[in-house]
Design a protein around this motif. Structure first.
Motif, short mmCIF file in Angstrom:
data_model
loop_
_atom_site.label_atom_id
_atom_site.label_comp_id
_atom_site.label_asym_id
_atom_site.label_seq_id
_atom_site.Cartn_x
_atom_site.Cartn_y
_atom_site.Cartn_z
N GLY A 174 12.38 -101.18 -17.04
CA GLY A 174 11.22 -100.94 -18.09
C GLY A 174 10.16 -99.99 -17.31
O GLY A 174 10.57 -99.36 -16.57
N SER A 175 9.33 -100.39 -18.44
CA SER A 175 7.96 -99.67 -17.79
C SER A 175 7.05 -100.09 -16.43
O SER A 175 6.26 -99.72 -15.80
CB SER A 175 6.60 -99.97 -19.48
N ALA A 176 7.40 -101.13 -16.36
CA ALA A 176 7.28 -101.41 -14.89
C ALA A 176 7.47 -100.85 -13.71
O ALA A 176 6.95 -100.80 -12.52
CB ALA A 176 7.42 -103.63 -14.62
N THR A 177 8.43 -99.79 -14.22
CA THR A 177 8.90 -99.11 -13.20
C THR A 177 7.90 -98.09 -12.91
O THR A 177 7.68 -97.58 -11.30
CB THR A 177 9.69 -98.01 -13.56
N LYS A 178 6.73 -97.86 -13.53
CA LYS A 178 5.65 -97.29 -13.13
C LYS A 178 4.98 -97.96 -12.05
O LYS A 178 4.57 -97.41 -10.94
CB LYS A 178 5.02 -96.43 -14.12
N THR A 179 4.68 -99.03 -11.91
CA THR A 179 4.06 -99.86 -10.73
C THR A 179 4.39 -99.90 -9.93
O THR A 179 4.04 -100.09 -8.94
CB THR A 179 4.29 -101.00 -11.60
N TYR A 180 6.07 -99.94 -9.64
CA TYR A 180 7.19 -100.06 -8.99
C TYR A 180 6.36 -98.45 -7.83
O TYR A 180 6.37 -98.16 -6.97
CB TYR A 180 8.01 -100.27 -8.86
#
Length: 359
Positions: free
Chosen positions: A343-349
């Motif tokens: 989900g939104s953690a993709t940006k953090t990755y």
């Protein structure tokens, strides 16, 4: 008022012509059906379906395969969205991207009629009913990919058993890693005892700091041919896909394969049929053909991925069965972790990966 018969005739002819014109336009604008065009439009990675298999399908069915390729699952999704699922008949893509598509408001996949694909029975049950597509409503497994460690036993003077060993200072400027954020971050998270699909910001920050500590050991990042740097001696240890590790071992038997003791990743690549596939019946024929045991073995012998077809085993060569890079024991696969949509953690990755590469 009395009507002019000539005008009536002209109007009648004009009306008939107009009706025929509309009919012609309607026929031209209607998508070509399976019965009128012997074509199937395949969309997947380059060379993922061997030429010999494509040629055999065309010979047996008379259906021409139009092979288009993409580089990443994300690129595939963007193209499928742009065409609204109307350009391709069969797509072969990874499990996590199927999960992503399944969550979207406008589903780009259509349910697969298993009755039209009798060879579905050949798929090994351990690869079915996965969390990304419960009941395999939209997908059918093709192959499974996994990453592993491969190293030159003549140049590394200590045993390598898992991810943690890659951080050993003795390996400074010696590593080649596959250039992929989910894979390398997944490895780092697994080393720390976390899930490869972690979304907790504190744990991701910890993984970031640990990954930055690995950077002095990393000499090469290569998505497509990481094994080449091992073969030519630029690096001594690598973390890459099994098919790439296999190429390294074939080039130099001194290279050793390691299944990381912390646990591997497993990625299932699947057949799907886009929602507006122009040749649905041909798509079903193609998938059924690919799930034939003999054909499935021919495909994985060529692309060196893990075979997910139980009917293929009787055709497997001793060379394939003894290749640790591509014939991974069930005991390892059963404890392997699948990538999920984060989900939104993709940006953090992505941000972590960008910082890592810039260091």
């Amino acid at each position: 008022m009395k009507k002019n018969p000539f005008k009536i005739l002209i109007l009648g002819i004009t009306s008939v012509c107009f009706i025929f014109a509309l009919s012609a336009c309607s026929i031209q604008s209607k998508p070509t059906s399976d019965n009128s065009e012997k074509v199937v439009n395949l969309f997947t990675w380059a060379n993922y379906v061997p030429d010999s298999v494509v040629n055999e399908f065309e010979k047996q069915t008379g259906i021409k395969v139009n092979y288009s390729n993409f580089s990443t699952n994300e690129e595939m999704l963007a193209k499928l969205q742009a065409s609204r699922g109307s350009e391709y008949d069969v797509v072969i893509c990874s499990d996590y991207i199927i999960e992503v598509m399944g969550k979207q408001k406008n589903i780009l996949m259509q349910p697969i009629d298993k009755a039209k694909i009798p060879n579905y029975k050949n798929v090994d049950p351990q690869f079915l009913n996965q969390v990304y597509d419960k009941g395999n409503k939209y997908s059918m497994p093709y192959t499974l990919g996994s990453q592993m460690i491969v190293y030159n036993s003549e140049k590394v003077n200590f045993p390598i058993r898992g991810y943690k060993d890659l951080w050993n200072p003795a390996l400074k400027n010696s590593l080649v890693l596959v250039d992929d954020p989910r894979i390398v971050l997944g490895m780092t998270l697994k080393k720390l005892g976390y899930s490869m699909n972690e979304t907790d910001s504190k744990k991701l920050d910890q993984a970031k700091q640990d990954l930055l500590k690995l950077k002095p050991n990393v000499k090469v990042l290569d998505a497509d041919t990481p094994h080449n740097s091992l073969i030519n001696g630029d690096t001594t240890v690598g973390f890459m896909y099994g098919s790439q590790a296999s190429a390294a071992v074939k080039a130099n038997p001194k290279f050793k394969i390691v299944y990381p003791e912390e646990g591997m990743n497993a990625e299932e690549d699947n057949f799907i049929i886009p929602i507006k596939a122009p040749h649905k019946e041909n798509a079903e024929k193609f998938i059924n053909f690919m799930l034939d045991g003999k054909i499935s073995n021919e495909a994985t012998t060529a692309n060196e991925y893990v075979n997910t077809n139980k009917a293929a085993k009787k055709y497997m060569s001793k060379e394939y069965l003894n290749n640790r890079a591509v014939f991974i024991p069930d005991s390892e696969l059963k404890r392997a972790e699948r990538f999920r949509d984060v989900g939104s953690a993709t940006k953090t990755y992505d941000l972590i990966w960008s910082e890592f590469k810039q260091r």
